[in-house]
Design an enzyme around this catalytic site. Structure first.
Site, short mmCIF file in Angstrom:
data_model
loop_
_atom_site.label_atom_id
_atom_site.label_comp_id
_atom_site.label_asym_id
_atom_site.label_seq_id
_atom_site.Cartn_x
_atom_site.Cartn_y
_atom_site.Cartn_z
N HIS A 17 -5.40 6.85 4.19
CA HIS A 17 -5.10 7.40 5.53
C HIS A 17 -6.13 8.43 5.98
O HIS A 17 -6.13 8.84 7.14
CB HIS A 17 -3.72 8.08 5.54
CG HIS A 17 -2.58 7.15 5.35
ND1 HIS A 17 -2.42 6.01 6.10
CD2 HIS A 17 -1.52 7.19 4.49
CE1 HIS A 17 -1.31 5.37 5.70
NE2 HIS A 17 -0.76 6.07 4.73
N ASP A 46 -0.96 -1.51 0.69
CA ASP A 46 -0.05 -0.36 0.81
C ASP A 46 0.85 -0.62 2.02
O ASP A 46 0.40 -1.21 3.01
CB ASP A 46 -0.88 0.91 1.03
CG ASP A 46 -0.02 2.17 1.01
OD1 ASP A 46 -0.05 2.89 0.00
OD2 ASP A 46 0.68 2.43 2.02
N HIS A 79 1.89 1.23 4.24
CA HIS A 79 1.49 1.93 5.46
C HIS A 79 0.13 1.41 5.92
O HIS A 79 -0.66 0.89 5.12
CB HIS A 79 1.44 3.44 5.18
CG HIS A 79 2.73 3.98 4.64
ND1 HIS A 79 2.94 4.21 3.30
CD2 HIS A 79 3.88 4.30 5.27
CE1 HIS A 79 4.18 4.65 3.12
NE2 HIS A 79 4.77 4.72 4.30
N ASP A 129 4.17 0.90 -2.38
CA ASP A 129 5.29 1.40 -1.58
C ASP A 129 5.95 0.33 -0.71
O ASP A 129 6.88 0.64 0.03
CB ASP A 129 4.88 2.63 -0.75
CG ASP A 129 3.49 2.53 -0.19
OD1 ASP A 129 2.92 1.43 -0.19
OD2 ASP A 129 2.97 3.57 0.27
ZN LIG Z 1 1.64 4.07 1.66
#
Ligand SMILES: [Zn+2]
Length: 398
Positions: free
Chosen positions: A140, A177, A179, A265
């Protein structure tokens, strides 16, 4: 696929990473000190692969000692200076959900250096594949801000070093991931030599990025590939997305190196998302990725750990990936007491999940629709990041 040659697999596991302090601010309803991102999930993964006898079959790598100039290929000087200054004091926050404690700058540099060591060893031919069990994560982080527990963009820093020092050409990042991989997207938006693919839960975090329409700048159109999947997606959706969109995109791109931003995740027990994967699917994704690396780029594969917030379950998912790297699934006593009997309907590919995958495939030009492209929900569901009058999404923690 039977292979006669022994694969040399590296591992970077740096104790310093476990000493980094995450300090995301969840607001007044959460006691100070209670954190989602803690060392436990990763530490227990390391313990598990030790216990399973996998770690000793891996070549142990030390993180490369990175200079500030190595970080500055990706991050702005102002950001690095502010990070260094706050880290030298009591810690701080330079973005959203990415607070850190004293000393995190040096630890984050080691984390990026861990991924860089893995990339260098694989490109040198010293190893065939490598796993970077690093912390803090990086996918991120943007050039000028920290986000979602990520302080430095580990993978881009490693790749830019390899491009500068080892003449690395085309490289593909597959980010599974849960996200969105907003960091690589932003860093490589205008770079046609880096294919940045992200599979993620639709509009989870960052809530305003990762739509299928985001495909890269004019000079690099198509080098950004987003596959947002509906909440609740399981094995069927992930494997279909991989086979129908990710694999064709990688074949069309022909990378020299494959890097996975490997979060756990999207697992069904993860507290940060609403997906339904089990350890078996992470193993399947890893095996598919290994086969593609063998097919496309001489097997050169680096897996860099990103998210994964279940101390209970992340280690089992991670061990499945490590076992796949070592091709040791059959001789590994990896039991998954949680996921092995998870037979929810979401594990099958459902029509609304297929629609999402086909939309991503159509945008990428990799997956022609298998049936008439009529999506009755499109008018309500159209993903326009600038117009969300019908949906209000609170920013959630990664
Ligand atoms: Zn994540």
């Amino acid at each position: 696929m039977p292979r006669s040659t022994h694969r040399r697999v590296g591992l970077v596991a740096d104790e310093a990473g476990f000493w980094h302090q995450s300090r995301a601010d969840f607001g007044p309803s959460v006691e100070p000190g209670v954190q989602l991102e803690t060392p436990e999930a990763r530490r227990r993964l390391l313990h598990l692969i030790e216990r399973l006898g996998l770690r000793r079959r891996m070549t142990q790598l030390e993180p490369l000692a990175l200079a500030e100039a190595d970080l500055a290929r990706v991050h702005t000087a102002d950001y690095l200076a502010a990070f260094r200054a706050q880290s030298a004091g009591a810690g701080g926050e330079l973005g959203d959900f990415a607070g850190f404690g004293h000393g995190s700058y040096e630890i984050a540099v080691r984390s990026a250096g861990g991924v860089a060591a893995a990339v260098r060893a694989v490109l040198d031919g010293e190893l065939d594949r490598a796993y970077a069990l690093v912390r803090p994560p990086g996918h991120h982080a943007e050039p000028d801000r920290a986000r979602g527990y990520c302080l430095l963009a580990n993978i881009p820093i490693a790749l830019e070093l390899a491009r500068a020092r080892q003449g690395l050409g085309r490289v593909a990042i597959v980010d599974w991931d849960v996200h969105h991989g907003n960091g690589a997207q932003r860093i490589y938006w205008d770079d046609p030599e880096v294919l940045a693919i992200s599979l993620h839960q639709d509009r989870l975090y960052p809530v305003d990025s990762g739509a299928v329409e985001e495909r890269g700048g004019d000079a690099a159109l198509g080098a950004t590939l987003n596959i947002p999947l509906p909440a609740g997606s399981g094995e069927g959706a992930y494997l279909a997305a991989f086979d129908r969109v990710v694999a064709p995109a990688l074949r069309a791109f022909q990378p020299e190196l494959l890097v996975v931003a490997c979060g756990y995740d999207a697992a069904f027990l993860d507290p940060s998302s609403q997906m339904a994967l089990t350890s078996a699917t992470f193993g399947d994704l890893a095996r598919r990725t290994i086969e593609l690396a063998e097919e496309l780029c001489g097997g050169r594969l680096v897996i860099a750990q990103e998210g994964g917030y279940s101390p209970l379950y992340t280690p089992i998912c991670g061990a499945a990936v490590v076992a796949a790297l070592l091709e040791a699934e059959s001789e590994t006593e990896l039991h998954d007491p949680y996921g092995r009997h998870l037979h929810t309907p979401e594990q099958n590919l459902l029509p609304h999940q297929l629609e999402a995958i086909e939309r991503a495939g159509a945008a990428a030009g990799t997956a022609p629709p298998t049936h008439d492209q009529h999506h009755p929900h499109d008018q309500h569901h159209q993903h326009d990041p600038h117009h969300r009058s019908t949906h209000h999404h609170e920013e959630s923690a990664p």
